[in-house]
Scaffold this active site. Structure first.
Site, PDB file in Angstrom:
ATOM      1  N   LYS A  53       0.840  -1.206   0.000  1.00 59.33           N
ATOM      2  CA  LYS A  53       0.000   0.000   0.000  1.00 59.33           C
ATOM      3  C   LYS A  53       0.877   1.259   0.000  1.00 59.33           C
ATOM      4  O   LYS A  53       0.581   2.242  -0.683  1.00 59.33           O
ATOM      5  CB  LYS A  53      -0.957  -0.008   1.196  1.00 59.33           C
ATOM      6  CG  LYS A  53      -2.060  -1.060   1.054  1.00 59.33           C
ATOM      7  CD  LYS A  53      -2.833  -1.327   2.337  1.00 59.33           C
ATOM      8  CE  LYS A  53      -3.749  -2.538   2.175  1.00 59.33           C
ATOM      9  NZ  LYS A  53      -4.477  -2.911   3.388  1.00 59.33           N
ATOM     10  N   GLN A  97      -4.767  -2.021   9.627  1.00 60.43           N
ATOM     11  CA  GLN A  97      -4.624  -3.332   8.990  1.00 60.43           C
ATOM     12  C   GLN A  97      -5.164  -4.429   9.910  1.00 60.43           C
ATOM     13  O   GLN A  97      -4.827  -4.485  11.097  1.00 60.43           O
ATOM     14  CB  GLN A  97      -3.140  -3.594   8.644  1.00 60.43           C
ATOM     15  CG  GLN A  97      -2.898  -4.838   7.815  1.00 60.43           C
ATOM     16  CD  GLN A  97      -3.527  -4.784   6.414  1.00 60.43           C
ATOM     17  OE1 GLN A  97      -3.648  -3.739   5.809  1.00 60.43           O
ATOM     18  NE2 GLN A  97      -3.937  -5.930   5.922  1.00 60.43           N
ATOM     19  N   ASP A 120     -11.170   2.210   3.926  1.00 63.21           N
ATOM     20  CA  ASP A 120     -11.413   0.771   3.795  1.00 63.21           C
ATOM     21  C   ASP A 120     -12.915   0.472   3.669  1.00 63.21           C
ATOM     22  O   ASP A 120     -13.292  -0.639   3.291  1.00 63.21           O
ATOM     23  CB  ASP A 120     -10.904   0.038   5.046  1.00 63.21           C
ATOM     24  CG  ASP A 120      -9.573  -0.654   4.822  1.00 63.21           C
ATOM     25  OD1 ASP A 120      -9.252  -0.974   3.668  1.00 63.21           O
ATOM     26  OD2 ASP A 120      -8.854  -0.882   5.818  1.00 63.21           O
TER      27      ASP A 120
HETATM   28  N1  GUN Z   1      -6.843  -7.375   6.094  1.00 59.31           N
HETATM   29  C1  GUN Z   1      -7.151  -8.087   4.985  1.00 59.31           C
HETATM   30  N2  GUN Z   1      -7.652  -7.276   4.040  1.00 59.31           N
HETATM   31  C2  GUN Z   1      -7.671  -6.036   4.557  1.00 59.31           C
HETATM   32  C3  GUN Z   1      -8.084  -4.771   4.053  1.00 59.31           C
HETATM   33  O1  GUN Z   1      -8.565  -4.613   2.923  1.00 59.31           O
HETATM   34  N3  GUN Z   1      -7.939  -3.724   4.886  1.00 59.31           N
HETATM   35  C4  GUN Z   1      -7.457  -3.854   6.136  1.00 59.31           C
HETATM   36  N4  GUN Z   1      -7.367  -2.773   6.904  1.00 59.31           N
HETATM   37  N5  GUN Z   1      -7.063  -5.010   6.650  1.00 59.31           N
HETATM   38  C5  GUN Z   1      -7.177  -6.098   5.843  1.00 59.31           C
END
Ligand code: GUN
Length: 292
Positions: A53, A97, A120
């Protein structure tokens, strides 16, 4: 032989479009969009996701901040960091995350995020707005799948879409978006899950199958209809003896399904890069909302 739903190609197009917009923003003398990420602990997959990211932010010209905590962090410290990010006018969006270590109430953490910065799309306000077909931040994976279908001009109206899995991050929001008004959308949706009997009876009748289970090679050729659109959300790390020590496996048995399907997403290069691109898109949307 199936045609490929090329997530790598479409994600590159989307990142390029974002990059062009960021160039216009900075040429006008304004600050670029800023995405922050909170990462707790040492989970290998989570670290890899967050690092990619950060890399994506660099690629499109965003500012990024990575805030790390050890897995001994307490809920109060995390909540204090979230308040700081909510109040920081130089941060347009941020993510926490997941998964979080045991002992931390994930729900409480997500609920503390300002919905206007929840890129998200996990906050109940965004989820509810999405379900009501109001403007909202859409969760990146379902949003990415919708975009992938749109850019390949795959018809969904009136088609039968079976979503395998009902997770908060993928299956459930996916089922909402596919049944929502619009194109893509307007599909007839069935959600199947761990308590569904004879899942194959549903998938065999589906025009579109979206599998989000985390069970490597789950969907076999005898479970799908000739010409169906097959979308694979799985990315399970499977250990091997190679240099990395693992490889990624999807939820679809690609070898058996590919000759029978009409369209199919590869793993890697399908849904994964689309998820990453849509987080960038959401961050740009968050920025634009408050910097008109
Ligand atoms: N863990 C697995 N996929 C994601 C996601 O898209 N965002 C976040 N914050 N955690 C994750």
């Amino acid at each position: 032989m199936a045609q490929i739903l090329d997530g790598l190609k479409v994600s590159k197009e989307i990142k390029q479009e974002i990059q062009l917009e960021v160039e216009k923003i900075t040429e006008a003398g304004k600050r670029p969009p800023h995405l922050a990420a909170i990462l707790v602990g040492e989970n290998g997959a989570s670290k890899a996701y967050v690092n990619s990211k950060v890399k994506d932010c660099k690629e499109v010209g965003f500012v990024s901040s990575l805030i790390r905590f050890p897995d001994t962090v307490c809920e109060k410290e995390l909540l204090a960091e979230i308040t700081k990010l909510n109040d920081n006018e130089e941060v347009d969006g941020f993510i926490v995350q997941l998964p979080l270590p045991k002992g931390i109430d994930q729900e409480k953490i997500i609920n503390a995020i300002d919905p206007k910065k929840d890129v998200d799309g996990f906050h109940p306000e965004n989820f509810g707005r999405m379900a009501l077909e109001m403007e909202a931040f859409l969760p990146a994976t379902p949003y990415g799948i919708m975009t992938l279908l749109e850019r390949h001009h795959i018809p969904t109206r009136g088609r039968h879409c079976v979503v395998v899995g009902r997770s908060r991050i993928v299956g459930r929001p996916m089922s909402i978006l596919m049944s929502s008004k619009g194109n893509p959308g307007d599909a007839t949706v069935t959600v199947v899950h761990s308590h569904t009997r004879n899942i194959e009876e549903y998938t065999r009748n589906a025009d579109i199958v979206i599998v989000a289970l985390g069970a490597p090679k789950y969907l076999k050729a005898d479970m799908i209809k000739e010409g169906a659109v097959i979308i694979d959300v799985g990315i399970t790390r499977v250990e091997d003896t190679g240099a990395k020590g693992y490889h990624l496996e999807g939820d679809v048995d690609y070898e058996s399904c590919e000759p029978k399907a009409g369209w199919i997403t590869p793993v890697p290069g399908g849904v994964g890069p689309m998820t990453r691109a849509m987080l960038m898109k959401n961050t740009l949307l968050a920025y634009k909302r408050f910097n008109k």
